[in-house]
Design a protein around this motif. Sequence first.
Motif, PDB file in Angstrom:
ATOM      1  N   ARG A   9       0.817  -1.209   0.000  1.00  6.16           N
ATOM      2  CA  ARG A   9       0.000   0.000   0.000  1.00  6.16           C
ATOM      3  C   ARG A   9       0.854   1.265   0.000  1.00  6.16           C
ATOM      4  O   ARG A   9       0.332   2.368  -0.153  1.00  6.16           O
ATOM      5  CB  ARG A   9      -0.915  -0.008   1.215  1.00  6.16           C
ATOM      6  CG  ARG A   9      -1.807  -1.254   1.294  1.00  6.16           C
ATOM      7  CD  ARG A   9      -2.488  -1.360   2.652  1.00  6.16           C
ATOM      8  NE  ARG A   9      -3.172  -2.638   2.805  1.00  6.16           N
ATOM      9  CZ  ARG A   9      -2.606  -3.762   3.258  1.00  6.16           C
ATOM     10  NH1 ARG A   9      -1.316  -3.760   3.597  1.00  6.16           N
ATOM     11  NH2 ARG A   9      -3.292  -4.870   3.365  1.00  6.16           N
ATOM     12  N   SER A  10       2.168   1.114   0.228  1.00  5.33           N
ATOM     13  CA  SER A  10       3.069   2.264   0.254  1.00  5.33           C
ATOM     14  C   SER A  10       4.447   1.814  -0.198  1.00  5.33           C
ATOM     15  O   SER A  10       4.748   0.611  -0.228  1.00  5.33           O
ATOM     16  CB  SER A  10       3.160   2.842   1.667  1.00  5.33           C
ATOM     17  OG  SER A  10       3.787   1.903   2.538  1.00  5.33           O
ATOM     18  N   VAL A  11       5.308   2.784  -0.515  1.00  5.61           N
ATOM     19  CA  VAL A  11       6.666   2.453  -0.937  1.00  5.61           C
ATOM     20  C   VAL A  11       7.437   1.792   0.202  1.00  5.61           C
ATOM     21  O   VAL A  11       8.181   0.835  -0.007  1.00  5.61           O
ATOM     22  CB  VAL A  11       7.395   3.717  -1.441  1.00  5.61           C
ATOM     23  CG1 VAL A  11       8.872   3.422  -1.680  1.00  5.61           C
ATOM     24  CG2 VAL A  11       6.744   4.233  -2.720  1.00  5.61           C
ATOM     25  N   SER A  12       7.256   2.273   1.416  1.00  4.11           N
ATOM     26  CA  SER A  12       7.974   1.672   2.545  1.00  4.11           C
ATOM     27  C   SER A  12       7.537   0.225   2.763  1.00  4.11           C
ATOM     28  O   SER A  12       8.358  -0.647   3.065  1.00  4.11           O
ATOM     29  CB  SER A  12       7.756   2.494   3.816  1.00  4.11           C
ATOM     30  OG  SER A  12       6.382   2.533   4.161  1.00  4.11           O
ATOM     31  N   GLU A  13       6.252  -0.014   2.604  1.00  9.34           N
ATOM     32  CA  GLU A  13       5.749  -1.382   2.740  1.00  9.34           C
ATOM     33  C   GLU A  13       6.308  -2.265   1.629  1.00  9.34           C
ATOM     34  O   GLU A  13       6.681  -3.419   1.863  1.00  9.34           O
ATOM     35  CB  GLU A  13       4.220  -1.364   2.679  1.00  9.34           C
ATOM     36  CG  GLU A  13       3.546  -2.642   3.128  1.00  9.34           C
ATOM     37  CD  GLU A  13       2.035  -2.490   3.187  1.00  9.34           C
ATOM     38  OE1 GLU A  13       1.359  -2.941   2.240  1.00  9.34           O
ATOM     39  OE2 GLU A  13       1.544  -1.886   4.163  1.00  9.34           O
ATOM     40  N   LEU A  14       6.398  -1.720   0.424  1.00 13.52           N
ATOM     41  CA  LEU A  14       6.955  -2.471  -0.692  1.00 13.52           C
ATOM     42  C   LEU A  14       8.434  -2.780  -0.448  1.00 13.52           C
ATOM     43  O   LEU A  14       8.906  -3.888  -0.722  1.00 13.52           O
ATOM     44  CB  LEU A  14       6.786  -1.674  -1.986  1.00 13.52           C
ATOM     45  CG  LEU A  14       7.292  -2.329  -3.273  1.00 13.52           C
ATOM     46  CD1 LEU A  14       6.578  -3.646  -3.533  1.00 13.52           C
ATOM     47  CD2 LEU A  14       7.104  -1.397  -4.458  1.00 13.52           C
ATOM     48  N   THR A  15       9.169  -1.812   0.084  1.00 14.30           N
ATOM     49  CA  THR A  15      10.581  -2.036   0.409  1.00 14.30           C
ATOM     50  C   THR A  15      10.718  -3.178   1.408  1.00 14.30           C
ATOM     51  O   THR A  15      11.620  -4.016   1.294  1.00 14.30           O
ATOM     52  CB  THR A  15      11.204  -0.751   0.978  1.00 14.30           C
ATOM     53  OG1 THR A  15      11.104   0.286  -0.003  1.00 14.30           O
ATOM     54  CG2 THR A  15      12.668  -0.968   1.329  1.00 14.30           C
ATOM     55  N   GLY A  16       9.808  -3.224   2.373  1.00 13.76           N
ATOM     56  CA  GLY A  16       9.833  -4.312   3.337  1.00 13.76           C
ATOM     57  C   GLY A  16       9.594  -5.665   2.698  1.00 13.76           C
ATOM     58  O   GLY A  16      10.244  -6.663   3.050  1.00 13.76           O
ATOM     59  N   LEU A  17       8.670  -5.730   1.729  1.00 13.97           N
ATOM     60  CA  LEU A  17       8.420  -6.982   1.012  1.00 13.97           C
ATOM     61  C   LEU A  17       9.657  -7.436   0.245  1.00 13.97           C
ATOM     62  O   LEU A  17       9.999  -8.631   0.230  1.00 13.97           O
ATOM     63  CB  LEU A  17       7.252  -6.806   0.035  1.00 13.97           C
ATOM     64  CG  LEU A  17       5.838  -6.742   0.598  1.00 13.97           C
ATOM     65  CD1 LEU A  17       4.846  -6.500  -0.528  1.00 13.97           C
ATOM     66  CD2 LEU A  17       5.482  -8.038   1.325  1.00 13.97           C
TER      67      LEU A  17
END
Length: 540
Positions: free
Chosen positions: A508-516
């Motif tokens: 849902r966000s770039v930070s969340e994507l980075t975590g994935l």
Amino acid sequence: MNDLRRDEESFDVLVVGFGPAGATAAGILGRMGHRTLVVDRLEGIYEKPRAIALDHEIFRHFDNMGIAEAVVPHVAPFTASQHFGAEGQLIRRIDMVPEPYPLGYTPSLVFTQPPVEAELRRHAQSFPSVTVEMGVELVGLSDRGGHVEARLRGGDGGSRTVRARYVLGCDGASSSVRELAGIRLEDLIFDEPWLVVDVLVDDLGLAKLPQTSAQFCNPARPTSFVMGPKNHRRWEIMLLPGEDPRRMEQPDQVWALLAPWLEPTDGTLWRAAAYRFHALVADDWRRGHILIAGDAAHQQPPFFGQGMCQGLRDVTNVLWKLDRVLRGASDEALLDTYTAERKQHVIELTGKIKAVGRSICERDPEAARRRDAQVLAEGGGAALTITRQEIIPPLRDGFIAGEDAPARGTLFVQPHIKAAAGWQLLDRVAGAGWRVILDGRRVAPGSVGSLPAGLGDVVVKAVAPPDLASAGQDLLIERDGVLADWFDRHGVVGALIRPDHYVFGAARSVSELTGLIEEAARRLVPDPALAGAPARRAAG
């Protein structure tokens, strides 16, 4: 071809079976550059059709392999299938999802197996790292811990032993690999006798036949009718108690069964074969350095035409993982996700197919009338239309993100992208490796920083609709809003896509994507030093 004078040879992978699954596996391994030996006990391609259905997921892989154009002449859209009840009334319609198609190809297809299989074999044999030996049978397997020793026997009775780091058994329902590895089959409880009939119908005969595929749910004798490519038509006819399957295969009996539709002068009988439609799945799809795929790992009723599709899903699932293990980029634990992902997928899909099959196979007239009434009630009193794609489940477990990640385990869509040569499908622009795909309406391509090395080369692309075409050269512009709709439906700004086109997870966000992305890298490469180093962004 059967020269077995060499004492011993070593390969990265021994593929047993050169049918559609084995040939696809060999072609993918060849493209990856792995030294591969393929053996098959038969001398050539079986000249009659067995599988008849493909779907867009499989055709996407054919396109990735570079053989789509060669296969197209032997493929046609799968027509809608109309289901008729006990009294001959239309009770249900099964069709494709409408355009724009989610993967860019016709979602459901029929094909003629012998020429498609020939193209798959030709493709595999085009790679210098692939050796194919026909008329060679596997007679022994021994897993030595770091490799497998396989004893092969040729048609002249001579034998030799070869070594391979891994063995992939694509050798059918009576798999020697499965038996030699001691892998058991679990019974999913379906066992019905059917006769499969293929006819090449002439023009006068074609005019007599239904113009769509059909399922005749007649309790007196349930029958399926499938429109194959060109003048190829298939009937699947339930055999009744007391009927001798071998006798029912004889031409006089076959034409008697086809009498409601055709006369013997209306076409040429291509094949008539009696089968017991089973539902079986292997308890484990990997034993050490031995893996199985296709009919060696599972068998299911044919009512949604998913048999061969499932086998090719197996191959495309396991080979990107095996490639990493062979290259030393991941350890062998990654291969454990193969059974976890594919077995559950097969069990879930087979359960849906069985439910439809049991409904179709209902022999009790009163129960069949109740079935018809229930199906019509589900459609509000009219024949309900559903799509074939609705029955395909996502991955539930394995190498995917946690349950809170949107779209995890689903098949990623493929829009048409604006390119210098015209509209191109996304895979041709971004490749078919690890990809980070961003919603270009909300996220700039440079928003994702350095990537951990665990994923290897990664393509990062932002995709947007045509109204943002002037926003920046780094944006890919899609034609039909397929991807924009996907982002909106899942409420995400980006997704991490695996090489087999399944979504590791969306965010849902770039930070969340980075975590994935970091999670995927850690799981692919348990060594923190390697997993944390910057990755290369692949060209694309």
